[in-house]
Design a protein around this motif. Structure first.
Motif, short mmCIF file in Angstrom:
data_model
loop_
_atom_site.label_atom_id
_atom_site.label_comp_id
_atom_site.label_asym_id
_atom_site.label_seq_id
_atom_site.Cartn_x
_atom_site.Cartn_y
_atom_site.Cartn_z
N THR A 231 0.83 -1.20 0.00
CA THR A 231 0.00 0.00 0.00
C THR A 231 0.87 1.25 0.00
O THR A 231 1.99 1.26 0.53
CB THR A 231 -0.92 0.01 1.23
N ASP A 232 0.31 2.30 -0.59
CA ASP A 232 1.00 3.60 -0.60
C ASP A 232 0.29 4.62 0.27
O ASP A 232 0.74 5.77 0.37
CB ASP A 232 1.08 4.13 -2.05
N ASP A 233 -0.81 4.22 0.89
CA ASP A 233 -1.59 5.15 1.72
C ASP A 233 -0.92 5.29 3.08
O ASP A 233 -0.81 4.29 3.82
CB ASP A 233 -3.01 4.60 1.87
N PRO A 234 -0.44 6.47 3.45
CA PRO A 234 0.23 6.65 4.75
C PRO A 234 -0.65 6.27 5.92
O PRO A 234 -0.16 5.69 6.91
CB PRO A 234 0.59 8.13 4.76
N ASP A 235 -1.96 6.58 5.84
CA ASP A 235 -2.85 6.24 6.95
C ASP A 235 -2.96 4.72 7.12
O ASP A 235 -2.95 4.20 8.24
CB ASP A 235 -4.23 6.84 6.71
N THR A 236 -3.06 4.03 5.98
CA THR A 236 -3.13 2.56 6.05
C THR A 236 -1.83 1.98 6.60
O THR A 236 -1.82 1.04 7.41
CB THR A 236 -3.43 1.98 4.67
N VAL A 237 -0.69 2.53 6.15
CA VAL A 237 0.61 2.07 6.63
C VAL A 237 0.72 2.27 8.14
O VAL A 237 1.16 1.38 8.88
CB VAL A 237 1.75 2.80 5.90
N LYS A 238 0.26 3.44 8.61
CA LYS A 238 0.33 3.72 10.04
C LYS A 238 -0.55 2.76 10.84
O LYS A 238 -0.15 2.23 11.88
CB LYS A 238 -0.09 5.17 10.28
N GLU A 239 -1.77 2.55 10.31
CA GLU A 239 -2.69 1.65 11.01
C GLU A 239 -2.15 0.23 11.07
O GLU A 239 -2.16 -0.41 12.12
CB GLU A 239 -4.05 1.68 10.30
#
Length: 421
Positions: A231-239
């Motif tokens: 994934t490239d979504d920072p929010d998804t990576v953080k979660e």
């Protein structure tokens, strides 16, 4: 050692035979010689008495008459003043035993016997003593061999036992030999074998438990890391990273718990914890796996329960039950919390065929499994539950209903029972 025992025993026997044998030979030789001399003296006295009685009665004295008074192998010479000497028997040559007696009228009687007869008697005696000594030596050798075997055979067995222990075969032999010192060594080796067997069993059990218990957290962690990598979504990576960190903490807790149980399975670290949080975390963690299998996992029952136990251990018990339902059950898996007495109960059930009738209560034994699995998960789960004072039971076989019982902490106010999905 066997040869030393035989040689030492034989040496002692030979010394004893030499000391007592030589003494016996000397005594017997003197006894035989003295006995022969006394016999010759006795015959000389008997002859002189016969001669004196004949002279008193003026009876005729002949060699035929006197020969009846002595042994045929002996020689006698009777000398009477004014008469011709009378000889009886053949005069011996060489070394002789002699006895001479004189009468009141000047008569003289001399009796002689060849010493060869004494020599032959001494020889027979020596042969008897030698035969007895030889028999004693043979008996001593047999006894020494028997004693050596009795002592060396146990030592050989004990050496083999020690060698087996060193090579990793800890089976005790429980063999005793009737010798207190050797039996003591055998007791120590058997006790050591049992301790080594327990240690090896504990190590193998730890390895099996670790392999089984770490598999699920590692798989879940791997899945989270894969999600992060694609994934490239920072929010998804953080979660996903936060979830992965939580799983790492759980993984660390699992390792610590396994090591604690390996040292002492009875040692627990129970605390008061929120049961809902542990159940919710397990449902969320296993939901993707059940979704992939086309199945569902739900949670219902009493909310707000607080129990006494180790959160990580309770999570591992629930994970084992949920994984067991995923592998061997079918349909929807339901986790239901309820209260019975002073205990909080978490039931895990599914819509599958349940536990085979032939297994029953044996389902919690190690290596017991209804399918081609390791048979370790439920056994480890029960150990984890009991370590904190709880218990894990199979309430129903078809469909399978497993229940985890934990000591409960009473809430300040009652909350309604409601389903959670």
């Amino acid at each position: 050692m066997r040869r030393r025992l035989i040689n030492s025993t034989l040496a002692v026997v030979l010394v004893v035979i030499a000391v007592f044998g030589v003494s016996l030979v000397i005594v017997e030789t003197r006894t035989i010689g003295n006995s022969a001399q006394e016999s010759v003296d006795s015959e000389a006295l008997r002859l002189i008495s016969v001669v004196e009685s004949r002279l008193l009665e003026d009876e005729r004295i002949t060699s035929v008459l006197l020969s009846q008074q002595i042994e045929s192998k002996r020689y006698a010479l009777v000398e009477i003043p004014g008469r011709s000497p009378i000889e009886i028997g053949k005069r011996p040559t060489g070394s002789v035993i002699s006895s001479t007696v004189e009468g009141e009228r000047g008569e003289r009687v001399t009796v002689k016997e060849s010493r060869s007869a004494v020599t032959r008697e001494v020889g027979r005696t020596l042969m008897i003593i030698g035969a007895v000594a030889l028999l004693a030596i043979i008996s001593a050798v047999l006894l020494a061999v028997r004693q050596a075997n009795k002592l060396t055979s146990p030592l050989t067995d004990l050496a083999e036992t020690a060698e087996r222990l060193g090579s990793g075969d800890p089976r005790p032999r429980h063999k005793r030999y009737g010798v207190p010192e050797l039996d003591r060594v055998a007791d120590v080796l058997d006790a050591s074998a049992e301790r080594i067997a327990r240690m090896l069993t504990a190590e193998r059990r730890l390895a099996a438990d670790a392999s089984h218990q770490l598999r699920t957290p590692l798989t879940a962690l791997s899945m989270r890391i894969e999600e992060i990598s694609v994934t490239d979504d920072p929010d998804t990576v953080k979660e996903e990273a936060n979830i992965a960190l939580t799983q790492v903490e759980r993984l660390t807790d699992v390792v610590e718990r396994l090591l604690t149980n390996a040292r002492d399975p009875r040692t627990g670290s129970a605390v008061v914890f929120d049961l809902d949080e542990v159940v919710k975390q397990q449902v969320e963690e296993w939901r993707p796996a059940y979704r992939s299998a086309g199945r569902a996992i739900v949670h219902s029952g009493k909310q707000g329960l607080r129990a006494i136990g180790t959160p990580g251990a309770v999570a591992q018990v629930l994970a084992a039950l949920i994984e067991n339902s995923l592998m061997h059950g079918g349909g929807t898996v339901a986790l239901r919390t309820r209260v019975t007495g002073n205990q909080a109960v978490i039931e895990v059930t599914d819509e599958g065929p349940g536990v085979p009738p032939d297994l029953g209560a044996r389902i919690f034994e190690r290596t017991i499994s209804g399918r081609n699995s390791t048979g370790i998960g439920l056994a480890v789960a029960r150990d984890l539950a009991e370590a904190d004072g709880g218990r894990l039971e199979l309430l129903q076989q078809q469909p399978a209903v497993f229940a985890l019982f934990l000591s409960r902490v009473a809430r300040k106010r009652q909350e309604p029972e409601r389903p959670v999905r």
